[in-house]
Design an enzyme around this catalytic site. Structure first.
Site, mmCIF file in Angstrom:
data_model
loop_
_atom_site.group_PDB
_atom_site.id
_atom_site.type_symbol
_atom_site.label_atom_id
_atom_site.label_comp_id
_atom_site.label_asym_id
_atom_site.label_seq_id
_atom_site.Cartn_x
_atom_site.Cartn_y
_atom_site.Cartn_z
ATOM 1 N N HIS A 440 0.814 -1.211 0.000
ATOM 2 C CA HIS A 440 0.000 0.000 0.000
ATOM 3 C C HIS A 440 0.851 1.268 0.000
ATOM 4 O O HIS A 440 1.807 1.384 0.766
ATOM 5 C CB HIS A 440 -0.894 0.023 1.253
ATOM 6 C CG HIS A 440 -2.292 -0.417 0.968
ATOM 7 N ND1 HIS A 440 -3.190 -0.732 1.955
ATOM 8 C CD2 HIS A 440 -2.977 -0.564 -0.193
ATOM 9 C CE1 HIS A 440 -4.343 -1.074 1.431
ATOM 10 N NE2 HIS A 440 -4.231 -0.988 0.129
ATOM 11 N N GLU A 441 0.481 2.234 -0.824
ATOM 12 C CA GLU A 441 1.093 3.571 -0.867
ATOM 13 C C GLU A 441 2.598 3.546 -1.104
ATOM 14 O O GLU A 441 3.350 4.348 -0.549
ATOM 15 C CB GLU A 441 0.791 4.345 0.436
ATOM 16 C CG GLU A 441 -0.661 4.401 0.804
ATOM 17 C CD GLU A 441 -1.546 4.882 -0.334
ATOM 18 O OE1 GLU A 441 -1.082 5.664 -1.179
ATOM 19 O OE2 GLU A 441 -2.708 4.458 -0.395
ATOM 20 N N GLY A 442 3.036 2.622 -1.934
ATOM 21 C CA GLY A 442 4.454 2.564 -2.271
ATOM 22 C C GLY A 442 5.146 1.429 -1.559
ATOM 23 O O GLY A 442 5.185 1.376 -0.339
#
Length: 597
Positions: A440-442
């Site tokens: 998630h998110e990178g």
């Protein structure tokens, strides 16, 4: 014993370690004191325990379904989400002028963490909405804020972030979604977006999508990305919900964890125009989206911590109650069995969980404290410095808990033995839910490239200097302690290794080689920061014991966990950082054909 929060530990972090009470009663927090903070946390714990936690296993087993182009999901989730909204918790951190309660950031993390631990999948809808609304409030025009912000803060409309596309993945430079001006200030948005959490669901009156897209004359790469607000249903000037906005749900992705959060493939411009509004200025979409992404990254780190905490608290309770075997000194089959917490290896697994989870909590709460200090700062220079420090730490706050609190979940399963792998117990669900936080998110790798390739060089290395200045008081006090001075020396040596590693990487002209071991740097750097935060906890615990505090077992437990982290974890970090310093090219130079021959 609650298995979603340890309120004693929460109070320790908020008031004893990070000094929240010293920030209350001033500036934006003028209306708060410890009593009001505790009242908010009491309300949150009650709702999380009574409305969210009982639904977690059922939502995991009965995940949302794609039926005739729409989503069907268990209806019991909506009343739980409504209870959160009706308590004013979506708007908790917002300014009073837009309907918020201006709750301190560190208290927001404490509050929201209970819900994540209780039911990770359900709370994703709420916290995506909060992050979306924060970005809207920061970046959008007054007209857009007036139209879209109130129903989001009331919990009637939910929000998403739409970045990824199937052909681009994490490489946002390759997105193809377009936004064509319609001549009236709006845009027609067309394209596909993949992996959109909460992208479709039957619970809210509308869904506000924040979409990255390109205008017709945009420059190539990330410099040509703009940000658009595209609602599921069209909204008129008065804020009334109208007809569908031609956003089609093309399918649901079914993940191993957080199953109750819909994860969608969306088609914008399906059968007609998907009308959207530009947020901010053209070609500044990525900069604006990072307002949401950075908040979400800390949120992902918090989610990882709370999944780890849930597994830790449950496995601790189990180990105290489960009778099995006998001490190594007593092998008589006639002797009574003992709780498995009596066995050294079980204590090792519990202590590792405690060290990782409470270290991760300290990291997230420290970041929240930086946000609070920035909000209360009286001058721009101080605010800039605190923001710079937070920028440096955001990749660590996202990634370190996603790695090590996942390891904690693995050990929680091991404590339960065979039972840990069954759905009769929640620890396997915590592990599956937490595994997603790594991505998630990178991903872990992306965050490593970010911190070693950019963040350690911010403002000519000023961010690292600021962090060193934050650490220095802890080192000075610890050197005066008979029991903690060795830890201070070890931390100082580790920080020197960080500096040597950064210098070696900066001096390497071959950028690919310089960044080949960025993930190892992030891992080691995170360990050094968490070591410092454990030393801060230990100093507070030692001072409390010196004052004959009655909570002896709690504080001694902190000292034991700090000792564990410095003896078992920090040496590994120094080894990894030293490897990065050598600019080793093993991973860079292996050829694709050499993997199989």
């Amino acid at each position: 014993m609650s298995t979603i929060v340890n309120r004693r530990d929460l109070a320790f972090f908020l008031y004893e370690v990070f000094g929240l009470e010293q920030m209350l009663g001033q500036g934006d927090y003028a209306e708060f004191d410890r009593e009001t903070i505790e009242a908010v946390l009491d309300t949150a714990e009650q709702i999380a325990t009574e409305r969210f936690e009982p639904l977690a296993a059922a939502l995991d087993a009965d995940e949302p379904r794609f039926v005739d182009g729409a989503v069907e999901m268990m209806p019991e989730i909506k009343p739980a989400l409504d209870a959160f909204s009706e308590a004013g918790l979506i708007a908790a951190g917002f300014d009073a002028e837009v309907g918020g309660m201006q709750l301190p950031f560190v208290a927001q993390h404490a509050m929201s963490g209970m819900f994540t631990c209780a039911n990770n999948a359900a709370t994703n809808y709420l916290f995506l909405t909060t992050a979306n609304a924060n970005m809207l409030n920061t970046c959008a025009s007054e007209e857009l804020k007036a139209r879209f912000l109130p129903p989001m803060l009331e919990g009637r409309w939910y929000g998403t972030m739409c970045l990824s596309e199937t052909q681009a993945g994490s490489s946002l430079a390759d997105i193809r979604t377009t936004a064509t001006p319609r001549g009236d200030g709006t845009y027609a948005v067309a394209g596909s977006k993949m992996w959109i959490s909460g992208g479709e669901q039957p619970m809210s009156e509308n869904i506000v999508h924040m979409v990255l897209a390109r205008t017709p004359d945009a420059p190539p790469g990330v410099r040509g990305i703009s940000l658009f607000l595209v609602p599921k249903y069209r909204v008129d000037d008065a804020g009334n919900v109208g007809e569908k906005n031609h956003i089609a749900l093309a399918g649901l992705n079914h993940k191993m964890g957080q199953r109750g959060t819909t994860n969608c493939l969306l088609e914008f411009g399906d059968g007609g125009e998907s009308i959207g509004w530009l947020v901010g200025r053209e070609n500044e979409g990525l900069k604006n989206m990072f307002h949401m992404m950075n908040e979400a990254r800390i949120g992902v780190g918090l989610g990882a911590v709370m999944c780890g905490l849930g597994g830790y608290l449950y496995s601790l309770k189990y180990a105290q109650e489960r009778l099995q075997g006998r001490p190594a000194s007593d092998k008589s089959p006639e002797s009574p069995q003992v709780p498995i917490i009596r066995h050294a290896d079980v204590r090792r697994m519990l202590l590792a969980q405690k060290a990782w989870v409470e270290g991760g909590q300290a990291l997230i709460y420290y970041c929240g404290t930086l946000q609070d200090r920035e909000r209360l700062a009286g001058d721009d220079d101080t605010r800039d410095q605190l923001n710079l420090l937070l920028e440096l730490l955001t990749p660590v706050a996202k990634s370190w808990p996603s790695e090590y609190c996942l390891e904690a979940n693995k050990l929680a399963i091991q404590v339960l033995g065979g039972y840990g792998y069954t759905r009769d117990y929640p620890v396997e669900r915590y592990y599956r839910d937490n595994r997603l936080n790594h991505i998630h998110e990178g991903t872990w790798g992306i965050q490593g490239l970010d911190i070693l390739g950019r963040k350690v060089r911010l403002a000519g290395g000023a961010a690292l200097e600021l962090l060193a200045a934050e650490m220095q008081p802890t080192l000075e006090v610890a050197r005066g302690s008979d029991t903690l001075s060795a830890h201070a020396d070890a931390l100082a040596a580790a920080w020197q290794q960080v500096q040597q590693t950064v210098a070696a990487v900066a001096g390497c002209e071959d950028r690919e080689r310089a960044l080949a071991n960025a993930t190892s740097f992030l891992d080691g750097f995170g360990h050094v920061i968490v070591s410092w935060l454990w030393l801060r906890q230990a100093l507070v615990a030692e001072a409390a014991l010196a004052e004959n505090n009655k909570d002896t077992a709690f504080y001694e437990g902190k000292l034991k966990a700090c000792r564990y982290f410095f003896r078992y974890e920090l040496p590994v970090a120094i080894t990894r950082l030293a490897l990065v310093e050598t600019l080793d090219d093993t991973c860079l130079t292996i050829e694709p054909t050499q993997f199989t021959g």
